[in-house]
Design a protein around this motif. Sequence first.
Motif, PDB file in Angstrom:
ATOM      1  N   PHE A  90       7.997  45.954  26.211  1.00 10.66           N
ATOM      2  CA  PHE A  90       7.525  44.848  25.377  1.00 10.66           C
ATOM      3  C   PHE A  90       6.006  44.805  25.416  1.00 10.66           C
ATOM      4  O   PHE A  90       5.389  44.688  26.471  1.00 10.66           O
ATOM      5  N   TYR A  91       5.408  44.916  24.233  1.00  4.98           N
ATOM      6  CA  TYR A  91       3.957  44.867  24.080  1.00  4.98           C
ATOM      7  C   TYR A  91       3.601  43.581  23.341  1.00  4.98           C
ATOM      8  O   TYR A  91       4.167  43.271  22.293  1.00  4.98           O
ATOM      9  N   PHE A  92       2.654  42.842  23.902  1.00  3.84           N
ATOM     10  CA  PHE A  92       2.309  41.558  23.288  1.00  3.84           C
ATOM     11  C   PHE A  92       0.863  41.211  23.626  1.00  3.84           C
ATOM     12  O   PHE A  92       0.486  41.139  24.794  1.00  3.84           O
ATOM     13  N   ASP A  93       0.070  40.992  22.593  1.00  2.00           N
ATOM     14  CA  ASP A  93      -1.319  40.573  22.770  1.00  2.00           C
ATOM     15  C   ASP A  93      -1.422  39.097  22.399  1.00  2.00           C
ATOM     16  O   ASP A  93      -1.281  38.733  21.228  1.00  2.00           O
ATOM     17  N   GLU A  94      -1.669  38.251  23.394  1.00  2.00           N
ATOM     18  CA  GLU A  94      -1.689  36.801  23.173  1.00  2.00           C
ATOM     19  C   GLU A  94      -2.750  36.385  22.161  1.00  2.00           C
ATOM     20  O   GLU A  94      -2.591  35.384  21.445  1.00  2.00           O
ATOM     21  N   HIS A  95      -3.835  37.136  22.085  1.00  2.37           N
ATOM     22  CA  HIS A  95      -4.952  36.751  21.230  1.00  2.37           C
ATOM     23  C   HIS A  95      -4.842  37.304  19.813  1.00  2.37           C
ATOM     24  O   HIS A  95      -5.289  36.670  18.856  1.00  2.37           O
ATOM     25  N   LYS A  96      -4.238  38.488  19.679  1.00  2.00           N
ATOM     26  CA  LYS A  96      -4.207  39.139  18.371  1.00  2.00           C
ATOM     27  C   LYS A  96      -2.867  39.031  17.649  1.00  2.00           C
ATOM     28  O   LYS A  96      -2.801  39.244  16.440  1.00  2.00           O
ATOM     29  N   ALA A  97      -1.812  38.747  18.376  1.00  2.00           N
ATOM     30  CA  ALA A  97      -0.484  38.697  17.743  1.00  2.00           C
ATOM     31  C   ALA A  97      -0.379  37.501  16.805  1.00  2.00           C
ATOM     32  O   ALA A  97      -0.560  36.358  17.213  1.00  2.00           O
ATOM     33  N   THR A  98      -0.110  37.782  15.534  1.00  2.00           N
ATOM     34  CA  THR A  98       0.091  36.728  14.543  1.00  2.00           C
ATOM     35  C   THR A  98       1.423  36.901  13.825  1.00  2.00           C
ATOM     36  O   THR A  98       1.837  36.037  13.055  1.00  2.00           O
ATOM     37  N   SER A  99       2.062  38.019  14.068  1.00  2.00           N
ATOM     38  CA  SER A  99       3.364  38.312  13.460  1.00  2.00           C
ATOM     39  C   SER A  99       3.960  39.496  14.205  1.00  2.00           C
ATOM     40  O   SER A  99       3.343  40.048  15.125  1.00  2.00           O
ATOM     41  N   ILE A 100       5.173  39.896  13.819  1.00  2.00           N
ATOM     42  CA  ILE A 100       5.787  41.069  14.428  1.00  2.00           C
ATOM     43  C   ILE A 100       5.065  42.301  13.898  1.00  2.00           C
ATOM     44  O   ILE A 100       4.934  42.477  12.691  1.00  2.00           O
ATOM     45  N   GLY A 101       4.594  43.144  14.793  1.00  2.00           N
ATOM     46  CA  GLY A 101       3.812  44.302  14.389  1.00  2.00           C
ATOM     47  C   GLY A 101       3.265  45.005  15.610  1.00  2.00           C
ATOM     48  O   GLY A 101       3.836  44.899  16.704  1.00  2.00           O
ATOM     49  N   PRO A 102       2.158  45.717  15.501  1.00  2.00           N
ATOM     50  CA  PRO A 102       1.629  46.483  16.639  1.00  2.00           C
ATOM     51  C   PRO A 102       1.270  45.636  17.853  1.00  2.00           C
ATOM     52  O   PRO A 102       1.316  46.127  18.977  1.00  2.00           O
ATOM     53  N   TYR A 103       0.910  44.377  17.613  1.00  2.00           N
ATOM     54  CA  TYR A 103       0.533  43.508  18.731  1.00  2.00           C
ATOM     55  C   TYR A 103       1.694  42.680  19.259  1.00  2.00           C
ATOM     56  O   TYR A 103       1.531  41.865  20.162  1.00  2.00           O
ATOM     57  N   CYS A 104       2.850  42.874  18.693  1.00  2.00           N
ATOM     58  CA  CYS A 104       4.061  42.157  19.108  1.00  2.00           C
ATOM     59  C   CYS A 104       5.255  43.053  18.817  1.00  2.00           C
ATOM     60  O   CYS A 104       5.746  43.098  17.695  1.00  2.00           O
ATOM     61  N   GLU A 105       5.711  43.774  19.833  1.00  2.00           N
ATOM     62  CA  GLU A 105       6.757  44.763  19.584  1.00  2.00           C
ATOM     63  C   GLU A 105       7.614  45.021  20.822  1.00  2.00           C
ATOM     64  O   GLU A 105       7.099  45.140  21.934  1.00  2.00           O
ATOM     65  N   LEU A 106       8.915  45.110  20.607  1.00  2.00           N
ATOM     66  CA  LEU A 106       9.868  45.510  21.636  1.00  2.00           C
ATOM     67  C   LEU A 106      10.418  46.862  21.205  1.00  2.00           C
ATOM     68  O   LEU A 106      11.054  46.971  20.165  1.00  2.00           O
ATOM     69  N   SER A 107      10.146  47.897  21.986  1.00  2.00           N
ATOM     70  CA  SER A 107      10.542  49.240  21.564  1.00  2.00           C
ATOM     71  C   SER A 107      11.204  50.013  22.696  1.00  2.00           C
ATOM     72  O   SER A 107      10.927  49.796  23.881  1.00  2.00           O
ATOM     73  N   THR A 108      12.090  50.924  22.311  1.00  2.00           N
ATOM     74  CA  THR A 108      12.791  51.760  23.284  1.00  2.00           C
ATOM     75  C   THR A 108      11.848  52.832  23.820  1.00  2.00           C
ATOM     76  O   THR A 108      11.120  53.474  23.052  1.00  2.00           O
ATOM     77  N   VAL A 109      11.858  53.024  25.125  1.00  2.00           N
ATOM     78  CA  VAL A 109      11.024  54.053  25.747  1.00  2.00           C
ATOM     79  C   VAL A 109      11.871  54.882  26.712  1.00  2.00           C
ATOM     80  O   VAL A 109      12.816  54.375  27.312  1.00  2.00           O
ATOM     81  N   ASP A 110      11.530  56.126  26.836  1.00  2.00           N
ATOM     82  CA  ASP A 110      12.207  57.006  27.792  1.00  2.00           C
ATOM     83  C   ASP A 110      11.452  56.914  29.106  1.00  2.00           C
ATOM     84  O   ASP A 110      10.692  57.808  29.485  1.00  2.00           O
ATOM     85  N   TYR A 111      11.663  55.805  29.784  1.00  6.10           N
ATOM     86  CA  TYR A 111      10.875  55.519  30.982  1.00  6.10           C
ATOM     87  C   TYR A 111      11.633  54.526  31.850  1.00  6.10           C
ATOM     88  O   TYR A 111      11.897  53.400  31.441  1.00  6.10           O
ATOM     89  N   ASP A 112      11.995  54.967  33.047  1.00  5.55           N
ATOM     90  CA  ASP A 112      12.742  54.078  33.946  1.00  5.55           C
ATOM     91  C   ASP A 112      12.045  53.928  35.293  1.00  5.55           C
ATOM     92  O   ASP A 112      12.668  53.621  36.298  1.00  5.55           O
TER      93      ASP A 112
END
Length: 225
Positions: A90-112
């Motif tokens: 989960f990537y989230f920028d408190e200052h720049k996020a204004t909608s779902i997009g690069p600054y607000c995203e939940l994405s699958t990663v190959d990383y455990d």
Amino acid sequence: MFKWLQAMIGKSSKTSESLMKEMAQKAKIAEKDLALLKEELNKIVITATGYNKVKDIDQNAFLKIQKKDSKGLIIPLKGVFPIDGESKAFYFDEHKATSIGPYCELSTVDYDEFPIQEYYQTVTVKSLPIWEEVIHRYPELHKLIVKLAPEFPWTLYKTAKSQIITPTPLIQLGGYPQWIINDIDFRKIKGKELKFQYLNSRSRKGYFEFESEGNLGDLCFFQRD
């Protein structure tokens, strides 16, 4: 006027919220009504997994999954969480996020390898819907609440709910969405299961992701006050 405000569906109004809180101070809740409602609410409680932040994440410690914006600046990683057997970053920028997009995203990663316990305390929480969702999702329960406290149904529900649930964590997997503002058309989430919720009370921003028929992310919401 107060009854009209209580009946509002899908509307956001700080004025009406303040009025309800002011009126709630004058409400008289009978103990027998409170006990009855708590018994009914316990039937719809959903147990969820919550994550409360312990410390800030060292963004440079996770170069394999680090994300940057078009200017080369790091988009803050909030953590990697186990959702339906997959690792979701989960990537989230408190200052720049204004909608779902690069600054607000939940994405699958190959990383455990993310040491989640280093950054978050995992807790089990009890979850109940907000008042507006009760109206749509549990109409019979809503009728009961209105019958028990026709003058102050909202107050009765809030009081009973506060005595059952645990505080909403920063990040929650499962449960009911705890909307920041009540501007959601609840018909959109009918039959869908909340999988991920990020709710920052300080910045007054939130992110919600749902699943239906095994399709995670088929409906997402970004909210800010």
